[in-house]
Design a protein around this motif. Structure first.
Motif, PDB file in Angstrom:
ATOM      1  N   UNK A 487       0.722  -1.194  -0.147  1.00 26.71           N
ATOM      2  CA  UNK A 487       0.077   0.022   0.069  1.00 26.71           C
ATOM      3  C   UNK A 487       0.998   1.328  -0.073  1.00 26.71           C
ATOM      4  N   UNK A 488       2.068   1.225   0.740  1.00 24.44           N
ATOM      5  CA  UNK A 488       2.980   2.487   0.807  1.00 24.44           C
ATOM      6  C   UNK A 488       3.419   2.575  -0.616  1.00 24.44           C
ATOM      7  N   UNK A 489       3.793   1.468  -1.314  1.00 27.42           N
ATOM      8  CA  UNK A 489       4.577   1.600  -2.656  1.00 27.42           C
ATOM      9  C   UNK A 489       3.463   2.014  -3.464  1.00 27.42           C
ATOM     10  N   UNK A 490       2.326   1.690  -3.478  1.00 33.70           N
ATOM     11  CA  UNK A 490       1.339   2.149  -4.556  1.00 33.70           C
ATOM     12  C   UNK A 490       0.980   3.593  -4.222  1.00 33.70           C
ATOM     13  N   UNK A 491       1.182   3.896  -3.062  1.00 30.70           N
ATOM     14  CA  UNK A 491       0.737   5.446  -2.724  1.00 30.70           C
ATOM     15  C   UNK A 491       1.824   6.247  -3.045  1.00 30.70           C
ATOM     16  N   UNK A 492       3.148   5.804  -2.877  1.00 31.05           N
ATOM     17  CA  UNK A 492       4.396   6.457  -3.199  1.00 31.05           C
ATOM     18  C   UNK A 492       4.406   6.973  -4.782  1.00 31.05           C
ATOM     19  N   UNK A 493       3.786   6.078  -5.564  1.00 30.60           N
ATOM     20  CA  UNK A 493       3.980   6.548  -6.966  1.00 30.60           C
ATOM     21  C   UNK A 493       3.161   7.703  -7.275  1.00 30.60           C
ATOM     22  N   UNK A 494       2.161   8.106  -6.487  1.00 25.99           N
ATOM     23  CA  UNK A 494       1.427   9.490  -6.833  1.00 25.99           C
ATOM     24  C   UNK A 494       2.026  10.766  -6.088  1.00 25.99           C
ATOM     25  N   UNK A 495       2.916  10.310  -4.961  1.00 24.02           N
ATOM     26  CA  UNK A 495       3.468  11.598  -4.171  1.00 24.02           C
ATOM     27  C   UNK A 495       4.904  11.944  -4.598  1.00 24.02           C
ATOM     28  N   UNK A 496       5.050  13.312  -4.668  1.00 22.72           N
ATOM     29  CA  UNK A 496       6.647  13.616  -4.819  1.00 22.72           C
ATOM     30  C   UNK A 496       7.351  13.338  -3.457  1.00 22.72           C
TER      31      UNK A 496
END
Length: 556
Positions: A487-496
């Motif tokens: 979940x963290x990795x998926x979210x990180x794709x959207x966040x600078x």
């Protein structure tokens, strides 16, 4: 072909701060200002706690705090019949050398690593200029005026004229108008200002004469300790005199009466009357301005062009809110520009700038207007100028009110730190009611949309210094020992530039009320919860404008 990614029109403190923050974020900038350099006439003189927090983020807070008044000079606010006459009231404030330690001891009132600092724009602008120019892709051009611009779906092209007659065009992804109250950019977009204009008061409501002068003997003839602000009330005039450097340079504001003009003789007479003693002084510069405005642009931009600072809102300067609101505009806009330019979000993110900052401007102009009413309508009885028992009683009575007003206008942590974006399209509103939005009381909360609460950590450092320059996922003592890495990795794709920071201290967990907190680059909370689940992933996408229905973001 692009010449840069962002064009900034206007090189005052807001434009320079925006350039410095964009430079720090790796965004290329071309800034243009018609002036020959930074300001030479003192204007804004108060840096709010929030502004100082933003300066801390870009690494200049310590430098700014070292400038202005001497380190041991207490920036008191004092009220007099004249500077050499009777003192009516005084608000004591800590000297700059003591301010941070003082704030630690008054954390209930000022829960911040950076309490307010009294320092003129005259000194702040060169620091901001140096910060901007320290980045190789950030270029600042003075004596250069933007005279036209056009935009299309992918870019903005500005026409720039220099003082020597050269003309060139510059093309960028975005253009930001930081060009002041008479903003060319705002007028070119046909955006109107709305609100209160030309309110009349005995003071801070009409044509004002601002005079920069040198009079070191003021400290000799005054019967009282030095102050940062000297408010004087005489039978014929009211004046606000601000100490610029603590060594004899002052800026004085006097409201012109009907039929009065700001000629050399009247200027010298007004200074002498405010001082109340026959001492020499040197007038260095003068300007006029109008008090009585509480105006906010009906829109904060159009297409690829945005407005910030005085181009977007006009204040009467009581409370010192105009300049500081502008710095907060730039802090809100900078990370959004980075996200849009670097492909972390669609252009829909840009619509959130107006959705968040226009309500903040309406809030702050209302606060400033209230402060102006509180001082601008004060009328001293004739007895207050008499050397008699009745005069003593009158001065004591008016002093009681002025002391009350001084606290109301200058002890305003709620104004400085309480801006919130709960209604933002980037935020999923939490259940329940937020703390009150009061001027003189700030109650920290980690509700989504609010400024992240500050905590001094066990080792004496600031929690804010642990946040990354992009988004931060704060994991508190209440967080589970293992979290969903997918979940963290998926979210990180959207966040600078997502940074994961774990703080195992009970005070931090208590302040944030959740195991996990997603914090934006401008230190506002985007989301909090106790699991890195689908709600976290949705919040991560929403906060950069990638919500399920992007059309809704554009229209809100």
């Amino acid at each position: 072909m692009l010449d840069c990614e962002v064009i900034i029109v206007g090189g005052g403190p807001v434009g320079l701060f925006l350039a410095a923050e964009l430079g720090q974020r790796g965004v290329s900038v071309e800034l243009f200002d018609a002036k020959s350099g930074t300001s030479r006439h003192p204007a804004a003189n108060a840096n709010s706690a929030r502004t100082m927090e933003h300066f801390r983020r870009i690494g200049i807070a310590s430098k700014v705090r070292s400038l202005g008044l001497p380190a041991d000079y207490a920036p008191d606010v004092a009220y007099f019949t004249s500077i050499a006459g009777d003192e009516l009231a005084r608000l004591h404030q800590p000297a700059s050398r003591d301010a941070v330690e003082w704030a630690k001891g008054h954390a209930f009132t000022w829960p911040t690593p950076e309490p307010p600092h009294r320092c003129s724009q005259l000194y702040v602008e060169p620091v901001l200029l140096d910060a901007a120019r320290s980045y190789p892709d950030c270029h600042v051009h003075f004596s250069s005026r933007v005279v036209d611009f056009t935009q299309n779906e992918t870019s903005v092209t500005a026409t720039v004229e220099s003082d020597v007659g050269d003309t060139r065009t510059v093309t960028a992804r975005y253009l930001i108008g930081c060009d002041g109250p008479r903003s060319f950019v705002r007028k070119a977009l046909d955006i109107r200002l709305a609100g209160m204009a030309d309110e009349k008061r005995e003071f801070m409501g009409g044509q004002m004469d601002a005079v920069y002068f040198y009079a070191p003997d003021i400290y000799r003839v005054s019967k009282r300790a030095p102050a940062w602000q000297y408010w004087t009330f005489s039978p014929r005039q009211r004046a606000l005199i601000i100490a610029v450097d603590g060594a004899g340079h002052f800026i004085m504001n006097v409201q012109l009466r009907e039929g009065e003009v700001a000629d050399e003789d009247s200027v010298r007479r007004r200074i002498a009357e405010a001082i109340g003693a026959d001492i020499p002084f040197e007038v260095k510069s003068a300007s006029t301005w109008t008090a009585g405005f509480a105006l906010v642009a009906e829109r904060f931009g159009a297409g690829r062009v945005f407005l910030a600072g005085d181009a977007a809102h006009l204040f009467t300067p009581t409370g010192g809110l105009g300049y500081n609101t502008g710095i907060d505009d730039a802090a809100n806009l900078a990370w959004k520009l980075e996200a849009m330019i670097k492909g972390f979000a669609g252009d829909a993110l840009g619509a959130s700038y107006e959705a968040e900052r226009r309500p903040a401007a309406l809030r702050n102009t209302a606060f400033a207007r209230g402060f102006a009413d509180g001082i601008g309508h004060v009328r001293l009885p004739d007895a207050a100028f008499e050397a008699s028992a009745s005069g003593d009683a009158a001065r004591e009575a008016i002093g009681d009110y002025l002391a009350f007003h001084a606290t109301g206008e200058f002890v305003i942590p709620g104004v400085h730190l309480g801006t919130r974006y709960e209604a933002s399209p980037l935020v999923e509103a939490e259940a329940g009611s937020p703390p009150p939005d009061a001027a003189n009381l700030y109650l920290p909360t980690a509700r989504a949309g609010h400024r992240a609460p500050h905590v001094w950590l066990a080792d004496g450092t600031s929690l804010f210094d642990r946040f990354g320059p992009g988004f931060t996922l704060l994991c508190t003592k209440a967080a589970s020992a293992a979290f969903d890495a997918d979940a963290l990795q998926r979210a990180a794709r959207a966040l600078p530039r997502l940074a994961v920071v774990r703080i195992d201290e009970a005070e931090v967990a208590q302040a944030y009320g959740a195991g996990y907190v997603l914090i934006r680059p401008d230190q506002h909370v985007a989301w909090r919860g106790d699991a890195l689940d689908l709600a976290f992933e949705a919040a991560a996408r929403r906060t950069v404008g990638l919500c399920a229905n992007e059309a809704a973001l554009v229209t809100q």
